[in-house]
Design a protein around this motif. Sequence first.
Motif, mmCIF file in Angstrom:
data_model
loop_
_atom_site.group_PDB
_atom_site.id
_atom_site.type_symbol
_atom_site.label_atom_id
_atom_site.label_comp_id
_atom_site.label_asym_id
_atom_site.label_seq_id
_atom_site.Cartn_x
_atom_site.Cartn_y
_atom_site.Cartn_z
ATOM 1 N N GLU A 173 -1.022 -0.110 8.485
ATOM 2 C CA GLU A 173 -0.743 1.328 8.467
ATOM 3 C C GLU A 173 -1.749 2.073 7.603
ATOM 4 N N GLU A 229 9.034 -3.440 1.237
ATOM 5 C CA GLU A 229 7.936 -3.184 2.162
ATOM 6 C C GLU A 229 8.100 -1.849 2.874
ATOM 7 N N ARG A 248 -3.282 0.253 -0.788
ATOM 8 C CA ARG A 248 -2.410 -0.472 0.133
ATOM 9 C C ARG A 248 -3.170 -1.155 1.265
ATOM 10 N N ARG A 300 1.993 -5.349 7.809
ATOM 11 C CA ARG A 300 2.436 -4.061 8.339
ATOM 12 C C ARG A 300 1.943 -2.902 7.479
ATOM 13 N N VAL A 301 2.017 -3.056 6.166
ATOM 14 C CA VAL A 301 1.569 -2.006 5.257
ATOM 15 C C VAL A 301 0.047 -1.885 5.303
ATOM 16 N N HIS A 325 5.515 1.294 3.041
ATOM 17 C CA HIS A 325 5.052 1.739 4.357
ATOM 18 C C HIS A 325 5.292 3.226 4.540
#
Length: 1235
Positions: free
Chosen positions: A339, A296, A328, A335-336, A300
């Motif tokens: 972002e 991950e 993505r 979290r990815v 990221h």
Amino acid sequence: MVVKTFMDMDQDSEDEKQQYLPLALHLASEFFLRNPNKDVRLLVACCLADIFRIYAPEAPYTSHDKLKDIFLFITRQLKGLEDTKSPQFNRYFYLLENLAWVKSYNICFELEDCNEIFIQLFRTLFSVINNSHNQKVQMHMLDLMSSIIMEGDGVTQELLDSILINLIPAHKVCKNLNKQAFDLAKVLLKRTVQTIEPCIANVLVLGKSSVSDLSEHVFDLIQELFAIDPHLLLSVMPQLEFKLKVAMMEKNVWLLFVFWLNSLALKTLIWLHKIVLFGSAFLGEYLKVRSHDPEEAIRHDVIVTIITAGKRDLSLVNDQLLGFVRERTLDKRWRVRKEAMMGLAQLYKKYCLHAEAGKDAAEKVSWIKDKLLHIYYQNSIDDKLLVEKIFAQYLVPHNLETEERMKCLYYLYASLDPNAVKALNEMWKCQNMLRSHVRELLDLHKQPTSEANSAAMFGKLMTIAKNLPDPGKAQDFVKKFNQVLGDDEKLRSQLELLISPTCSCKQADVCVREIARKLANPKQPTNPFLEMVKFLLERIAPVHIDSEAISALVKLMNKSIEGTADDEEEGVSPDTAIRAGLELLKVLSFTHPTSFHSAETYESLLQCLRMEDDKVAEAAIQIFRNTGHKIETDLPQIRSTLIPILHQKAKRGTPHQAKQAVHCIHAIFSNKEVQLAQIFEPLSRSLNADVPEQLITPLVSLGHISMLAPDQFASPMKSVVANFIVKDLLMNDRVQAIKLLVRWLLGMKNNQSKSANSTLRLLSAMLVSEGDLTEQKRISKSDMSRLRLAAGSAIMKLAQEPCYHEIITPEQFQLCALVINDECYQVRQIFAQKLHKALVKLLLPLEYMAIFALCAKDPVKERRAHARQCLLKNISIRREYIKQNPMANEKLLSLLPEYVVPYMIHLLAHDPDFTKPQDVDQLRDVKECLWFMLEVLMTKNENNSHAFMKKMAENIKLTRDAQSPDEPKANEKLYTVCDVALCVINSKSALCNADSPKDPVLPTKFFTQPEKDFCNDRNYISEETRVLLLTGKPKPTGVLGTVNKPLSATGRRPYIRTTGSETGSNISVNSELSSSAGNRSREQSSDISETGVSENDENPVRIISVTPAKTEPVKNKEINSDQATQGNSTERGKKRTATASGTENIHQKAEEKNADETGPSLAAKTRRGRPPKPEPQGTTAKNEETNKPPVRGRKRAAVSQESPGSLEAGNAKAPKQQDTAKKPAAAQRQIDLQR
């Protein structure tokens, strides 16, 4: 005493210098430099530092060796700086301060081996720095080291390494490194960037040519150096291309490209324009792999660096890199995803909203707005909330002034794609619904405390919690917030103001801040409760739309109408802007109706009503309908102008305008009876079947008037139906006549006159007759398709009313269900959409969800996928409804999704394709249909539902078919389907053998009551058949449809496939379905007609020609396998039989055997509901050649090779059987359409 003396001396006292020169030389003797007492050494070091200060710029020591020993001695004493609590720390600080201020170490430049002294000094300072040192200590260290770097002739590699080593992550080099050393090195490099930059290249050279011990950490250094100052990397830019090639397979090679890509220096940018061309293609594939890395953190980091580069200079980030970020946004990790979404939003705001890099850059990222809004379709509440936040902060920033904010929204809405528009509309709808929930919660607070009130409040709190992140934790916070609301009346009043329809955007901002201030706890820096409340407030606060905003939107639209707006500069045409602006206002009229109430707004909408654009006028009427409740009392001038326009639209407007005009009059005027009568009477008198093109609008208006005011127009409407609709119009195939009948019945909501029975028999007859009631073959195939769709939809619409649902017979229900297997693709598509829409709103009875099981036979993969998604949504909504409504437990028979199983079993037992209970191929079809539904139901075993469904199937075997209780074959088919269902459930679940949570109740409309002495333990499918169904070889023809297995319509005759030499003039059946009725699938069909290829990859072009021809590639494996055996397969096809009910001889039953299996001596099977027709010559011979089980199907449309564009040339049905001698010998090309 000596220390004090040297401290007080200054450089101007020449006499004292000469006097103390012997003492200065004596202090540098070995006795003092190697004294074992550390206090003595400290005092000596301080004296020596003062000596260098006093005698500057010349030192009293002339020996280079002596100077080296002295400075190494002083450097060793600086280690005492580490302990700030030492009694001697002030002397150590004095020593450092003295050395830094005088720059004493610069004397060492004259020494040949000064580098050893400097390296020792730097290492000492970096090792002693810690978080207990104040700013002065750090500044003196920086002054001391920077003077050495900047005033020397150069920086050696060893000295540079002693600085850079502090930038490398501690776990890779030395565990004793600390953050203070990192910060000290960082500031030192920033201060000395011009001197250090040329020396960096030696460290960053890859391979054996490097002279630095830190070359193996090159990627970490690049990252840190770039973060400190991009100019530090200028000297190594020429090496980039070489490093990219050499280090392609290194794990962190992508950092090379991206960090150089971000450099702000002009020289860097010059290099980058050369490198981007190389790097884009060279690194693209590698970056793609890294963006899909299992780790991950790596995914990221890829996103962060690409976005950072894009924000620095968009021209250096190509479409491929942005594509990685785009992918993505659907990453499995939140979290990815977050972002990627936030990064794209920042790029959009920078380059589209602020236009910082011109139109080209804005065009390059114009897709971002659509992509971000598409994410609102995701199921995760976190994704939805982030999209709402992005919309409020980046797409249409709420902190802009009202005019600027509305201009941004106006042109954003006009430039969105249709799916993004739907997502944005859904977002406003969800926010408005949440506001309604909060409003209802506040209303409950005003009511007296009671058990019922508490239960209702709890249910409302649970609903609100589901609209917040992490619903499990949110429940506790929402309960706490509810308690605070109950105790704090002022807080309650603030919240009421926030959700008030009259709340302005500025007031909303004040309310949110005030509520957050009251709930904040200064002693608790991180307050999860407050964060959750803020999420709720952000969702319900009207931060974009208020009365002022609506007024600004209307002004913008007026400018577009007048031609004075900046539409072209914003990239949209004036017509597009006007239409999109009206659609935007229409959506907002649902969510913010109060904001429209102004004379200025309504005057502009009246201007839109007079425009020639039908869509614009329709939207304007709908806005009046949604917002005009106070027009009659507050704005009489608007009322007097609006009424004649609405009358004109109801009489001579488009059908959609007529519908909206009637509903608008009914919604906003108190004397609606008078107004509707003024429309009804002239329209009913002017009906004329001889002018069909002028009938649609009057029929629509009359239908909606009769539905909205059934009591007022009951008698005249009955006369219209009897004397005109049934007598003159229905026999001429009018869809609007069917809709009028349905609206009339829906308005009456009773069957006292038995009109509903007659209408249902009529609709059933229309389905049996394929849409041609007269059976004179004067109707085009597309019109017949429309009528079949209208008839099926009409039955489904009537079923939504309980009084009519009761009189719909099982036969009529089955006829309606078979529409989802119609031969026409668009009929199947639209019918499925209507079915789903009614089911998801819980308007249709549960039995209608069983219709989706028949979608397993649809030959188009997309249709099956759509049906499965519909099932998932419907089942989810029903289960959620049961959980949220305790009273729903009393109606489980009509709500619990598992209760669809008996309806499905009964429907499949009466499937016209299921004629032989022991035929394995037919049983496979039944099994696929069963599993299509059961697979979705069995995803979870809630409340032991697997055992419950098994129990239902077992109980059905103890009953009889209520439709034909005394018919052995009908009951045998029913029990056979039950055994197949049991076989599937047992094979797919190990939990089905548990005890059922309760004894299921079977619908008496479809099943008789179980008899006491009746026992049915017979197995209706053999063990061998069970094995074949579960693990046997696949059928030669795919169960879910192949190219040569299209679907037939209700009651269709079989179409026999012919070879290329036998194919005559087969005219397309694809043409007219969408022409006059506004079918939205027309564009897809016309594309196919022009290009000569199929609509879907599953239905490719099949060449059946004497001359060699190329076959289009096929994606579906079933189709490939089927085509591989085409040479040996014979014609397939079987008629779709249908059942109708009623007393008008619509229903006829006949048993038959298939001639190609039982021999030519047996009679051909008759069409259900219609008398049998003789079979043409040549068919018997063809059937004798065909020794294959019949499947559902009919021949698809074919086009001659000479006229590939003739798909739209005619609408006649393809000939069923023709004498091959009469057919042209020319080669023909057959195209399988999505039908």
